[in-house]
Scaffold this active site. Structure first.
Site, mmCIF file in Angstrom:
data_model
loop_
_atom_site.group_PDB
_atom_site.id
_atom_site.type_symbol
_atom_site.label_atom_id
_atom_site.label_comp_id
_atom_site.label_asym_id
_atom_site.label_seq_id
_atom_site.Cartn_x
_atom_site.Cartn_y
_atom_site.Cartn_z
ATOM 1 N N LYS A 1 9.517 3.677 4.543
ATOM 2 C CA LYS A 1 8.224 3.437 5.194
ATOM 3 C C LYS A 1 8.443 2.878 6.596
ATOM 4 O O LYS A 1 8.356 1.678 6.832
ATOM 5 C CB LYS A 1 7.394 2.463 4.355
ATOM 6 C CG LYS A 1 7.003 3.022 3.012
ATOM 7 C CD LYS A 1 6.126 2.017 2.291
ATOM 8 C CE LYS A 1 6.155 2.241 0.795
ATOM 9 N NZ LYS A 1 5.874 1.030 0.048
ATOM 10 N N ARG B 1 8.205 -10.481 -11.982
ATOM 11 C CA ARG B 1 7.097 -11.265 -11.419
ATOM 12 C C ARG B 1 6.434 -12.157 -12.466
ATOM 13 O O ARG B 1 5.908 -13.220 -12.133
ATOM 14 C CB ARG B 1 6.056 -10.332 -10.797
ATOM 15 C CG ARG B 1 6.504 -9.818 -9.444
ATOM 16 C CD ARG B 1 5.464 -8.908 -8.833
ATOM 17 N NE ARG B 1 5.713 -8.713 -7.416
ATOM 18 C CZ ARG B 1 5.003 -7.911 -6.646
ATOM 19 N NH1 ARG B 1 3.990 -7.219 -7.156
ATOM 20 N NH2 ARG B 1 5.274 -7.794 -5.369
ATOM 21 N N GLY C 1 11.146 -4.041 -3.815
ATOM 22 C CA GLY C 1 11.416 -3.476 -5.140
ATOM 23 C C GLY C 1 12.770 -2.810 -5.307
ATOM 24 O O GLY C 1 13.521 -3.127 -6.236
ATOM 25 N N GLY D 1 5.301 -6.391 0.676
ATOM 26 C CA GLY D 1 4.536 -6.446 1.920
ATOM 27 C C GLY D 1 4.344 -7.870 2.430
ATOM 28 O O GLY D 1 4.415 -8.126 3.636
#
Ligand code: 3PG
Length: 334
Positions: free
Chosen positions: A160, A21, A291, A314
């Site tokens: 998730k 990043r 990730g 997200g």
């Protein structure tokens, strides 16, 4: 100028463990410096601190940034979330950030789904622009929703389940094939069973199951219908890997987010590896986000064969769900 970057990176032993990043923000920073910015104040969050938590200081990021781009005109502020005004989208805190700056540049795609002081409120206080990374992310991910070359194959995995149901629905409506692995495949199997009519969703036909949630637990391959009571599905099986790889090989556009199993344990990493290799080898426009998927393509040395590696987790999912991102909406379009 004030530049919102997403330097929310993993740390290990007080050092940056993955600087993707930070490197992704460099083109924007270099451009601003080249074009004569007298000072660029860089603002980022790191983690989710409750108050001032020294273990989430941006100091290691500052050191890494200096190694990558050493310019006295760059000044990185301390973790924005040390101030409760950040997540509260507080205008007073936004004013403090904007103070003495002439322009605001948002290059923090990864945080664009947050309506926080540094991503939303501040954009109304200064002339606001998108940075190069934010712009490219919107083009790449937005392009998947608009005019993907077909067949468009999306691959989703990860644990998730709840976070991804919206994106499953959105991609099921847009992609020609949606391959689903990982823990979320199990929940989806029940939902698809209830609702029927999701012909483009392909679920695993076999799974690697383990007797316990441990890296060296007893493991075997079973059909998806025949998981023994008490055993846990920790990877997609060999038949599913081949089927997924074949679909990916036929695609002209591929999007992949989320591991197919417990990728950090080598015995349950084969499914994720198979997808990574198939995506890298596809004669298609390929976009990878999230990730673990990004780590997989990097560890396998195939990252340079992916057309776009998204810095958003997200944020990328919310965009693909068709939601408006507050950090993007706050920037004037013209
Ligand atoms: C991310 O890592 O997805 C972004 O930096 C956002 O972080 P957050 O989920 O803590 O807001």
């Amino acid at each position: 100028m004030l530049v919102r970057v997403d330097f929310n990176v993993p740390l290990e032993n007080g050092e940056v463990a993955d600087d993707t990043r930070i490197r992704a923000a460099l083109p924007t920073l270099e451009l601003l410096l080249e074009r004569g910015a007298s000072e660029a104040v860089l603002a980022s969050h790191l983690g989710r601190p409750k108050g001032e938590d020294p273990s989430l200081s941006l100091e290691p990021v500052r050191r890494r940034l200096r190694q990558l781009l050493d310019d006295t005109r760059l000044r990185l502020l301390e973790n924005l979330r040390f101030n409760p005004g950040e997540t509260a989208n507080d205008v007073g805190f936004a004013r403090d950030l904007a103070d003495d700056c002439d322009l605001y540049v948002n290059d923090a795609f990864g945080a664009a789904h947050r309506a926080h002081a540094s991503t939303e409120a501040v954009a109304h206080l200064l002339p606001a622009y998108a940075g190069l990374l934010l712009e490219r992310e919107l083009e790449e991910l937005g392009g998947l929703l608009e005019t993907p070359a077909r067949p468009f194959v999306a691959v989703l995995g990860g644990a998730k389940v709840e976070d991804k149901i919206g994106v499953v629905e959105s991609l099921a409506a847009r992609a020609d094939t949606l391959l689903v692995g990982g823990k979320m495949a199990e929940e989806l199997r029940q939902r698809v069973g209830e609702n029927g009519n999701h012909s483009q969703i392909v679920l695993p036909t076999d799974v690697v199951v383990a007797a316990a949630f441990e890296a060296d637990a007893e493991a075997k391959v079973v059909s998806s219908e025949g998981v023994p009571d008490g055993w846990l599905g920790l990877d997609i099986g060999p038949q599913t890997r081949t089927a997924f790889a074949e679909r990916i090989a036929d695609a002209r556009t591929v999007f992949w987010n989320g591991p197919m199993g417990v990728f950090e344990w080598p015995r349950f990493a084969e499914g994720t590896k198979a997808v990574a290799v198939a995506v890298a080898g596809a004669d298609a426009h390929t976009v990878v986000g999230g990730g673990d998927s990004v780590r997989a393509v990097e560890e396998l040395g195939v990252a340079d064969r992916i057309d776009w590696i998204s810095t958003g987790g997200g944020a990328a999912l919310e965009l693909l769900e068709g939601k408006e991102l507050p950090g993007v909406a706050a920037i004037p379009q013209d």
